[in-house]
Design a protein around this motif. Structure first.
Motif, mmCIF file in Angstrom:
data_model
loop_
_atom_site.group_PDB
_atom_site.id
_atom_site.type_symbol
_atom_site.label_atom_id
_atom_site.label_comp_id
_atom_site.label_asym_id
_atom_site.label_seq_id
_atom_site.Cartn_x
_atom_site.Cartn_y
_atom_site.Cartn_z
ATOM 1 N N LEU B 38 0.890 -1.167 -0.002
ATOM 2 C CA LEU B 38 0.013 0.122 -0.111
ATOM 3 C C LEU B 38 1.054 1.221 0.120
ATOM 4 O O LEU B 38 0.524 2.084 -0.869
ATOM 5 C CB LEU B 38 -0.996 0.002 1.303
ATOM 6 C CG LEU B 38 -2.137 1.128 1.173
ATOM 7 C CD1 LEU B 38 -3.242 0.507 0.061
ATOM 8 C CD2 LEU B 38 -2.812 0.674 2.401
ATOM 9 N N TYR B 42 0.541 0.522 -4.410
ATOM 10 C CA TYR B 42 -0.219 -0.612 -5.121
ATOM 11 C C TYR B 42 -1.662 -0.770 -4.648
ATOM 12 O O TYR B 42 -1.768 -0.561 -3.461
ATOM 13 C CB TYR B 42 0.702 -1.784 -5.175
ATOM 14 C CG TYR B 42 1.899 -1.835 -5.811
ATOM 15 C CD1 TYR B 42 2.224 -1.287 -7.000
ATOM 16 C CD2 TYR B 42 3.032 -2.041 -4.957
ATOM 17 C CE1 TYR B 42 3.323 -1.318 -7.465
ATOM 18 C CE2 TYR B 42 4.574 -1.897 -5.629
ATOM 19 C CZ TYR B 42 4.464 -1.484 -6.898
ATOM 20 O OH TYR B 42 5.761 -1.383 -7.258
ATOM 21 N N ASP B 43 -2.320 -1.484 -5.490
ATOM 22 C CA ASP B 43 -3.778 -2.220 -4.874
ATOM 23 C C ASP B 43 -3.163 -3.316 -4.346
ATOM 24 O O ASP B 43 -2.278 -3.924 -4.665
ATOM 25 C CB ASP B 43 -4.500 -2.378 -6.141
ATOM 26 C CG ASP B 43 -5.686 -2.992 -5.625
ATOM 27 O OD1 ASP B 43 -6.119 -2.792 -4.602
ATOM 28 O OD2 ASP B 43 -6.715 -3.662 -6.515
ATOM 29 N N VAL B 44 -3.708 -3.516 -2.994
ATOM 30 C CA VAL B 44 -3.135 -5.010 -2.238
ATOM 31 C C VAL B 44 -4.223 -5.652 -1.884
ATOM 32 O O VAL B 44 -5.462 -5.172 -1.387
ATOM 33 C CB VAL B 44 -2.388 -4.258 -1.030
ATOM 34 C CG1 VAL B 44 -2.298 -5.426 -0.082
ATOM 35 C CG2 VAL B 44 -1.126 -3.778 -1.396
ATOM 36 N N ARG B 64 -1.059 -10.043 -2.246
ATOM 37 C CA ARG B 64 -0.853 -9.863 -3.725
ATOM 38 C C ARG B 64 -0.882 -8.121 -4.007
ATOM 39 O O ARG B 64 -1.771 -7.433 -3.189
ATOM 40 C CB ARG B 64 -2.418 -10.154 -4.544
ATOM 41 C CG ARG B 64 -2.637 -11.661 -4.127
ATOM 42 C CD ARG B 64 -3.620 -12.111 -4.990
ATOM 43 N NE ARG B 64 -3.182 -12.403 -6.612
ATOM 44 C CZ ARG B 64 -4.009 -12.395 -7.737
ATOM 45 N NH1 ARG B 64 -5.057 -12.159 -7.332
ATOM 46 N NH2 ARG B 64 -3.281 -12.747 -8.908
ATOM 47 N N GLN B 68 -4.172 -3.231 -10.126
ATOM 48 C CA GLN B 68 -5.583 -3.533 -9.769
ATOM 49 C C GLN B 68 -5.809 -5.114 -9.497
ATOM 50 O O GLN B 68 -5.207 -5.980 -10.319
ATOM 51 C CB GLN B 68 -6.525 -3.389 -10.756
ATOM 52 C CG GLN B 68 -7.968 -3.080 -10.142
ATOM 53 C CD GLN B 68 -9.074 -2.868 -11.417
ATOM 54 O OE1 GLN B 68 -8.695 -2.887 -12.352
ATOM 55 N NE2 GLN B 68 -10.159 -2.705 -10.985
#
Lengths: 609, 203
Positions: B38, B42-44, B64, B68
Motif C-alpha cells: 500500500l 499498489y492495490d493490495v 498480492r 488492480q
C-alpha cells in the motif's frame, strides 16, 4: 483517507460512520472481529450477548428505541437467532437495523456451509453481499439507509474470504449524527405480533419486498460493466473477484443486493450478451431466481441440463471458489479456452498432516484422558474441546451444534441406552444454549453426567469475555456468573467443582457417579493456558532416567511430549522427551506416569535451586 | 509491472504466499507485506484464515500487489514467492509456486503431533531439497531460528525471514523497516532492526 482494513474491520467502520450506536452479538469465526473493532469506536455501546438470539433481540430493542443498531454472528448463529429474525422482518423498525451473517464456504471453522442468502428470501428482507472491504464499508452504510427507507431489517451477508481479506478502504473521518432519544413507540398494531396484527403485517412485507425489488433497478451497488458481449456473467459477493480475474474480457452484472433482484436490469443484460452465466459460491441462489424470471442461461454443448432438485449448473455447489476452480469448471463448460495445466506439480513424498490439537497445557486434556480411559459414550459440543475427538484421546462421539451435548446425551438416556452418557460443554457454550438443556435433564431426571469445562474465557474464537469472566466487551468490570450456583438453581443436586488438572479426582468422581442414579454435573475449572496471566507461570517439566518408554504419557495427546530417538536398553522402546519451548508445566503427564519419571514443577524448581 | 531480472520475475501482479505454524509470526509478516504494498502505491489484497491457527495447525496467508488486484486468493501454481516459516509447511504448499518462482524457507522444523506420536515421519532435508528443485531453481534456505537465537530472542525469526525477502527483492531497508517497527513493541524495535539486517545479509 485510504486504510488497509479487513472486511470485518470495514463493517465496523461503516456501521460507526453511519451513526450506529448500539451493537450486540455473539462471537463466531469468521464474524468475531466486527464486534471487537466496533467496540473501540467512540460514542458507541457494544456488548457480547450470551447467544445470537439474545443479541438480536437486544439490537431489535435498540432499533425500536430509535437508535441505529447492529447485530453480528456467524452463519449458524442465525439459526439460533431465527425466531427474532422473523418477527423483526414482520414488525420493521424505528431506526436502521443491520444483521450481519458471516458465512463460511469450505467450512474453515464450522459444522456446515449453509448459504444464508436463503434466510433473506425466507423472511422477505433485502440482502447485501460485499466483494471486498471497500464494499463491506459502503454496503453497511447503504444498509442503514435501505433499512430506514423501507422500514425493514437488512441482512449483510459476509463470507470468510471477505471477512478475513484486507484491502484498501476509503474512509470518512466522521461519524454521522446519532439521533437524540425519541419517545418509545406505542404502536401495538405494528409491534405486537398477536395473530390479528400479524395477519395485517404479512401483506405489508410482501408489498415491501416488491418495492425493494423495484428500487434494486437503480440501487447504485447493482451495476453493469460492459466489455466483450460474447460472455455475460451475473455475479455477487467475492465471486465477482474471480469473474474479473478469470474473464477479463467478459461483461459483468455485479449485484450488490442479491435479494431481491432487479428483474429489468437482468433481462436487459441478458439481451445484450451472447452467452449468459451465473457465477456464485454455494447455492444456486441467484441462478434459480434468474431462471424463475424466464431468462435463459448458457447451456454447455453436449451436457445434460441441470434439473430439479440439483439446479446449479457449471460451477460447484460445494466449498469456496478460487480462480483455479473457476477456470477448471469454465473450461469443462467450454467457456475458457486458454490452455491450462490442471495437474499441479505432484509431490511424490507423503507428508505428515498437521491437524489442530488441544494446546500444551490445555485444561480440557485431563477430562478427555479420563473419558478415553473409561470408554463411555461422550456427547460433545462446539469449542476448543471439540478437539478431544482427535487421536490419541478420541474421546468424543457426537458433536452437532452449540449446546447440543447435554440434549443429545439426555436423548440417549431417555431412549434407555444402557451405557451412561457424559455431555461435555465449555463455559461460554453452556451460557449460550446449555442451560435450558440442563434444566431439561434436571426436570426430567435423566442419568446424564455433564462436565462443564470452565476455562474462564471464550477460547476457540480467540479469548472473548463472557458472563463468567467478570469483564464486558468494552472492558467494564461486571458480575462473574457462578456456574455452580446456577447449576444448583437449575435443580441439579449432585454438583462438584474440581481443579481441571486433578486427574485422579476427576477419574474417581466419574467412576463413582457412573454407579449412581440421577443427573450429575462436574465443573472442571482452570483458565485457558494461552491467557497472558497463565503464560507467565509456565515451568517446563523434565523426563528423568526413570523413563522406560512405557507410552502412557503419549496417550494424553500433548504436543509437548514425544518419542525421543533414545531407546530404552531393556525394552528397546523410545523414551519420552519434553519440548521445553512448548511445555507449560500442567503436570498431567507427570500425574499419569506410572514410574514417576516426569518431574513435577516443585521438583524441577528444587532441582534448579 | 514488477521486474526482478535476477529472479527471472516479470509480472503485472506480484503474488506472495506465506505459510507457517501458529505462533511463528506469519500473520505479522503478511501484515507487513500488505502495508508495504500500500505504501508503495499498489492495490493490495491480503487473505488469511483465522480460527484454528492457535491450536498448532498450518497458517496460510496470501498477499498480492498490483495496479488492480481482483482475486484475494493466489491460484495454485501462481505464487511468485513462497515464503515458508517452517520446512514441512513449505513442502506442503510447493504446488502453489510458479515454475521457477522463489522458494524462501526458514531452515527450521516444528514437529507436528502426527510425527511426535510416532504415526508419521518428518521428511528429510534431502527429500525437501529434491522436491523443491523439481519445481524451481530459485531456492533460498535461511537459518532464521539460529540467527534469532544468536540475537537473544527466538521470536524475531520471522523478521529475519522478511529481511531475506527484502534482500532477494533488492529493496531498501529504510522503506521496509519502519513498517515492522510500527508493529512490534517499542522496546524490541532495535533487536528487530538487527534481525532484519541479518536477514538481508543472509542472501
Amino acid at each position: 483517507m485510504r486504510r488497509l482494513l479487513s472486511g470485518n474491520e470495514a463493517v465496523a467502520r461503516g456501521a460507526w460512520e453511519a451513526g450506529c450506536s448500539v451493537a450486540s452479538g455473539y462471537p463466531g469465526t469468521p464474524s468475531t472481529e466486527i464486534m471487537e473493532t466496533f467496540a473501540l469506536y467512540p460514542n458507541v455501546y457494544a456488548e457480547w450477548a450470551p447467544n445470537e438470539k439474545v443479541g438480536l433481540d437486544a439490537a431489535i430493542g435498540a432499533a425500536y428505541a430509535g437508535k441505529r443498531s447492529l447485530c453480528t454472528m456467524k452463519h449458524v448463529g442465525l439459526n439460533v437467532a431465527a425466531d427474532a429474525f422473523f418477527y423483526v422482518a414482520m414488525t420493521g423498525i424505528e431506526a436502521g437495523l443491520v444483521i450481519v451473517s458471516a458465512d463460511d464456504p469450505s467450512m474453515h471453522s464450522s459444522q456446515n456451509e449453509q448459504d444464508n442468502r436463503q434466510f433473506a428470501k425466507f423472511a422477505r428482507i433485502p440482502c447485501l453481499d460485499p466483494a471486498d472491504s471497500q464494499e463491506a464499508r459502503d454496503f453497511t452504510i447503504a444498509a442503514y439507509d435501505l433499512s430506514e427507507q423501507f422500514d425493514t431489517p437488512v441482512l449483510l451477508r459476509m463470507t470468510t474470504r471477505v471477512c478475513h481479506t484486507s484491502t484498501a478502504v476509503e474512509v470518512f473521518e466522521q461519524q454521522a449524527t446519532v439521533p437524540d432519544q425519541k419517545k418509545y413507540p406505542r404502536n401495538p398494531l405494528k409491534y405486537v405480533m398477536i395473530p390479528a396484527n400479524a395477519r395485517r403485517r404479512h401483506p405489508v412485507i410482501e408489498a415491501r419486498i416488491a418495492d425493494i425489488s423495484e428500487f434494486a433497478e437503480t440501487f447504485i451497488h447493482n451495476r453493469v460493466e460492459y466489455r466483450g458481449k460474447d460472455l455475460g456473467i451475473i455475479t455477487g459477493g467475492v465471486a465477482y473477484q474471480y469473474a474479473r480475474e478469470v474473464f477479463p474480457d467478459a461483461s459483468i452484472l455485479k449485484l450488490g443486493m442479491v435479494y431481491p433482484l432487479p428483474k429489468k436490469m437482468i433481462t436487459e443484460f441478458a439481451k445484450n450478451v451472447k452467452n449468459l452465466i451465473v457465477l456464485e459460491e454455494l447455492d444456486p441462489f441467484i441462478e434459480d431466481q434468474v431462471r424463475a424470471m424466464g431468462v435463459k442461461l448458457y447451456q454447455p454443448a453436449g451436457k445434460a441440463e441441470q434439473s430439479y432438485p440439483l439446479t446449479k449448473s457449471i460451477f460447484p455447489i460445494f466449498g469456496e471458489l478460487n480462480p483455479a476452480i473457476v477456470r477448471q469448471f469454465a473450461n469443462e463448460a467450454g467457456l475458457y479456452a486458454a490452455e491450462i495445466d490442471f495437474e499441479t506439480a505432484p509431490i511424490s513424498l507423503e507428508l505428515p498432516a498437521r491437524p489442530p490439537s488441544l494446546c500444551p497445557g490445555c485444561p480440557h486434556r485431563s477430562s478427555f484422558y479420563v473419558l478415553s480411559k473409561l470408554k463411555i459414550p461422550v456427547n460433545g459440543d462446539i469449542g476448543c474441546y471439540t478437539l478431544g475427538v482427535a487421536p490419541p484421546l478420541s474421546a468424543i462421539d457426537t458433536c452437532g451444534c452449540m449446546g447440543a451435548s447435554i440434549g443429545v446425551a439426555h436423548g440417549a438416556a431417555i431412549a434407555g441406552d444402557p451405557e451412561r452418557h457424559v455431555a461435555v460443554v465449555g463455559d461460554s457454550t453452556f451460557f449460550h444454549s446449555g442451560i435450558p438443556a440442563l434444566i431439561n435433564v434436571a426436570y426430567n431426571q435423566s442419568n446424564v453426567i455433564t462436565i462443564i469445562m470452565d476455562n474462564r474465557v471464550t477460547g476457540m474464537t480467540g479469548h472473548q469475555e463472557n458472563p463468567g469472566t467478570g469483564k464486558t466487551l468494552q472492558n467494564e468490570a461486571t458480575i462473574s456468573l457462578d456456574i455452580e450456583q446456577l447449576v444448583k438453581a437449575c435443580g441439579i443436586e449432585k454438583v462438584l467443582t474440581v481443579e481441571a488438572f486433578e486427574v485422579d479426582l476427576i477419574e474417581k468422581t466419574l467412576r463413582t457417579w457412573m454407579k449412581e442414579e440421577g443427573p450429575a454435573v462436574m465443573i472442571t475449572r482452570e483458565p485457558c493456558a494461552l491467557l497472558p496471566e497463565q503464560r507467565k507461570r509456565y515451568i517446563p517439566l523434565e523426563v528423568t532416567d526413570q523413563c522406560n518408554g512405557c507410552t502412557v504419557c503419549f496417550r494424553i495427546g500433548c504436543p509437548a511430549i514425544s518419542k525421543s530417538e533414545i531407546l530404552d536398553p531393556k525394552y528397546n522402546r523410545p523414551l519420552a522427551i519434553i519440548n521445553a519451548s512448548l511445555c507449560t508445566g500442567c503436570e498431567i503427564c507427570a500425574q499419569v506416569c506410572p514410574r514417576d519419571a516426569i518431574l513435577f514443577k516443585s521438583q524441577v524448581l528444587a532441582k534448579s535451586n | 509491472m514488477f521486474s526482478f531480472p535476477k529472479l527471472g520475475i516479470k509480472r503485472d501482479v506480484l503474488n506472495f504466499f506465506l505459510v507457517g505454524v501458529g505462533g511463528q509470526g506469519t500473520i505479522l509478516a503478511s501484515n507487513v507485506l500488505a502495508e508495504l504494498g500500500l505504501k508503495l502505491g499498489y492495490d493490495v489484497k491480503k487473505a488469511e484464515i483465522h480460527g484454528m491457527s492457535q491450536r498448532g495447525g498450518s497458517v496460510i496467508s496470501h498477499v498480492r500487489w498490483g495496479e488492480q488486484v481482483f482475486s484475494p486468493i493466489i491460484a495454485k501454481g501462481e505464487a511468485d514467492f513462497l515464503i515458508a516459516f517452517e520446512k514441512l509447511e513449505g513442502l506442503r504448499f510447493l504446488d502453489q509456486i510458479r515454475p521457477d518462482g522463489v522458494f524462501l524457507v526458514n531452515d527450521y522444523q516444528i514437529v507436528p503431533v502426527t510425527v511426535s506420536s510416532g504415526n508419521a515421519i518428518y521428511p528429510s532435508d534431502q527429500d525437501i531439497r529434491e522436491s523443491t528443485h523439481e519445481i524451481t531453481s530459485n531456492n533460498y534456505w535461511v537459518d532464521c531460528r539460529s540467527i534469532a537465537e544468536e540475537l537473544g530472542n527466538v521470536k524475531v525469526a520471522n523478521v529475519v525471514l522478511l529481511g531475506a525477502l527484502c534482500g532477494l527483492m533488492e529493496a531498501e531497508l529504510e522503506t521496509w523497516f519502519p513498517i515492522i517497527a510500527s508493529k512490534v513493541p517499542q522496546k524490541s524495535v532495535e533487536i528487530n532492526r538487527l534481525a532484519f539486517q541479518r536477514g538481508v545479509d543472509a542472501i
